[in-house]
Write an enzyme that holds these catalytic residues in place. Sequence first.
Site, PDB file in Angstrom:
ATOM      1  N   HIS A  47       0.836  -1.204   0.000  1.00  0.00           N
ATOM      2  CA  HIS A  47       0.000   0.000   0.000  1.00  0.00           C
ATOM      3  C   HIS A  47       0.874   1.259   0.000  1.00  0.00           C
ATOM      4  CE1 HIS A  47      -2.917   3.015   1.021  1.00  0.00           C
ATOM      5  NE2 HIS A  47      -2.349   3.232   2.191  1.00  0.00           N
ATOM      6  N   HIS A  71       3.572   7.318   5.149  1.00  0.00           N
ATOM      7  CA  HIS A  71       2.407   8.030   5.697  1.00  0.00           C
ATOM      8  C   HIS A  71       1.612   7.244   6.735  1.00  0.00           C
ATOM      9  CE1 HIS A  71      -0.074   5.897   2.627  1.00  0.00           C
ATOM     10  NE2 HIS A  71      -1.022   6.039   3.527  1.00  0.00           N
ATOM     11  N   GLU A  75       0.520   5.916  12.398  1.00  0.00           N
ATOM     12  CA  GLU A  75      -0.795   5.422  12.781  1.00  0.00           C
ATOM     13  C   GLU A  75      -0.806   3.900  12.933  1.00  0.00           C
ATOM     14  OE1 GLU A  75      -3.348   7.259  13.400  1.00  0.00           O
ATOM     15  OE2 GLU A  75      -5.204   6.183  12.978  1.00  0.00           O
ATOM     16  N   ASP A  76      -0.314   3.212  11.921  1.00  0.00           N
ATOM     17  CA  ASP A  76      -0.418   1.749  11.904  1.00  0.00           C
ATOM     18  C   ASP A  76       0.912   1.032  12.078  1.00  0.00           C
ATOM     19  OD1 ASP A  76      -3.136   2.060  11.239  1.00  0.00           O
ATOM     20  OD2 ASP A  76      -2.618   2.321   9.140  1.00  0.00           O
ATOM     21  N   ASP A 137      -3.021   8.177  -1.500  1.00  0.00           N
ATOM     22  CA  ASP A 137      -3.354   7.095  -0.571  1.00  0.00           C
ATOM     23  C   ASP A 137      -4.747   6.553  -0.895  1.00  0.00           C
ATOM     24  OD1 ASP A 137      -3.503   5.657   2.037  1.00  0.00           O
ATOM     25  OD2 ASP A 137      -4.820   7.312   2.624  1.00  0.00           O
ATOM     26  N   ASP A 261     -19.871  13.415 -26.935  1.00  0.00           N
ATOM     27  CA  ASP A 261     -18.438  13.467 -26.602  1.00  0.00           C
ATOM     28  C   ASP A 261     -17.974  12.226 -25.846  1.00  0.00           C
ATOM     29  OD1 ASP A 261     -19.723  13.965 -24.228  1.00  0.00           O
ATOM     30  OD2 ASP A 261     -18.300  15.504 -23.575  1.00  0.00           O
TER      31      ASP A 261
HETATM   32 MN    MN Z   1      -2.781   4.728   3.832  1.00  0.00          MN
END
Ligand code: MN
Length: 502
Positions: A47, A71, A75-76, A137, A261
């Site tokens: 990811h 990133h 958090e994780d 993300d 279009d």
């Molecule tokens: Mn993420």
Amino acid sequence: MPSVKEITILMKVPTEEDTAIITKAYYFAEQAHEGQKRLTGEPFFYHLFETGKNLAVFGVDARTIVAGLIHDTLEDGKASAEEIEKQFGAEVLFLVEGVTKLGKLKYHGIERHVESLRKLFIATAHDVRVIIIKLADRLHNIQTLSGHTNHEKQKRIALETLEIYAPIAHRLGMGKLRGELEDGAFPFVYPKEYEEVKTLLKQRSKVDEKYLNKVHRSIQKEISKQNIRDKVIRTDRRIKRIYSLYKKLLRYDMDIEKIHDIVALRVIVATIEDCYRILGVIHGMWRPLPGKIKDYIAVPKQNGYQSLHTTVFTGDGGMVEIQIRTEEMHNDAEYGVAAHVLYKDGLFTRIKGGNRNVFKKKPRWVTQLLEWQSKTSRPDEFIETLRVDFFQDRVFVFTPKGDVVDLPDGSGVIDFAYAIHSDIGNHISGVKVNDKFVSLDTKLRTDDIIEIETKKTSRPTAKWLEYAKTTLAKRHIRSLLSETDAQQEKKLFSRRFKRKNS
Ligand code: MN
């Protein structure tokens, strides 16, 4: 196993330094997420890797890619803020913390507050790079959404993408990303409609394919004949994205025959003069549909989009849209702001040359966002500026359920109550801000959570007029006060009257 090269190869001109710091971030992320798996079963690190790749495609600087790669480590993952700062510096930490904070905003589909939430999203981000990372993300998350087992969460993510993320990408001029986000979310939010449009599109594109090839050949022949081969960089076609087609179909009673279009031809040329020249050549070949000639070069769209559009009758009963633009306009249309924000010498500024006027045509808040980032001259001043709330004149507060209410700066709890509903405003009996009871003259601050208690017998008093800031609240209070006055007079009068007559 993915490799760092897959990222750097997507960058325009990565320096050795860029490659080194990206490599470092790559291994940092891999370690921080070691052993973690996504719901799809693949390593969580994928990811981060894909987010980094998306950012490289957008054309942002190495530092933003680094922040993208790590990133989720706060958090994780197993990383600490101190460690990130030590390894990558305060600025990368600032970006990672920004992305982490943004991840906590959740959208539950309350129509009324969508616009507020979009603004809140921007205000919370404090830096356009944070938004761009969050979009990269989200792009990977939406592309792997089918691996989700929790259907409610799946739908929430898709809806949030459609209502919040895609419009922001659009406003930042990131057309390609916007399309990818919308198309990724579409089948999860409107599965039935998605299938319907997919079938329609399939039937049509078979017919269109042959026709388009023919038109394409005619244009190329004419360009050769007129000896302007060297003016044309390339011609290609664009097929309307499925969600964009769906939205257009809604406006045309779902009648696909009315939409001209679905496929368009694109001519990419070197200069603005060449754009008009090619337009002339095309109009010399085929008759244009009146009212369909759009000069977005002279008058760019609100988000800065530039191009010439024309729809022509090609003689054989066919009709096709042709878009003419320079390479730079094309790049701007696909990547927007991301292609303009580059990091240089401790300064975040748009250094790409080209048409600066484009930015004047962007929405005010986008222009401000960009300007505000390019005006600072010292790194510490830069960080300081980032702390200043972008939406200085607004406060963003929440109901206990997490809905966002957007009010002018200086608003108080009474304004909040009336913004929810006049009935609530008219019957306030108590107010809690962040779980504590407060007085009615309490002013609001961004991020406050407000709970209003009501009682049928509670009524506004004249004092409330001093506490309220919004005209909406004041109007309701005034009208109720005069009503009460009138009632009281009436009561008094009838009492006196009764007395007299008894
Ligand atoms: Mn993420």
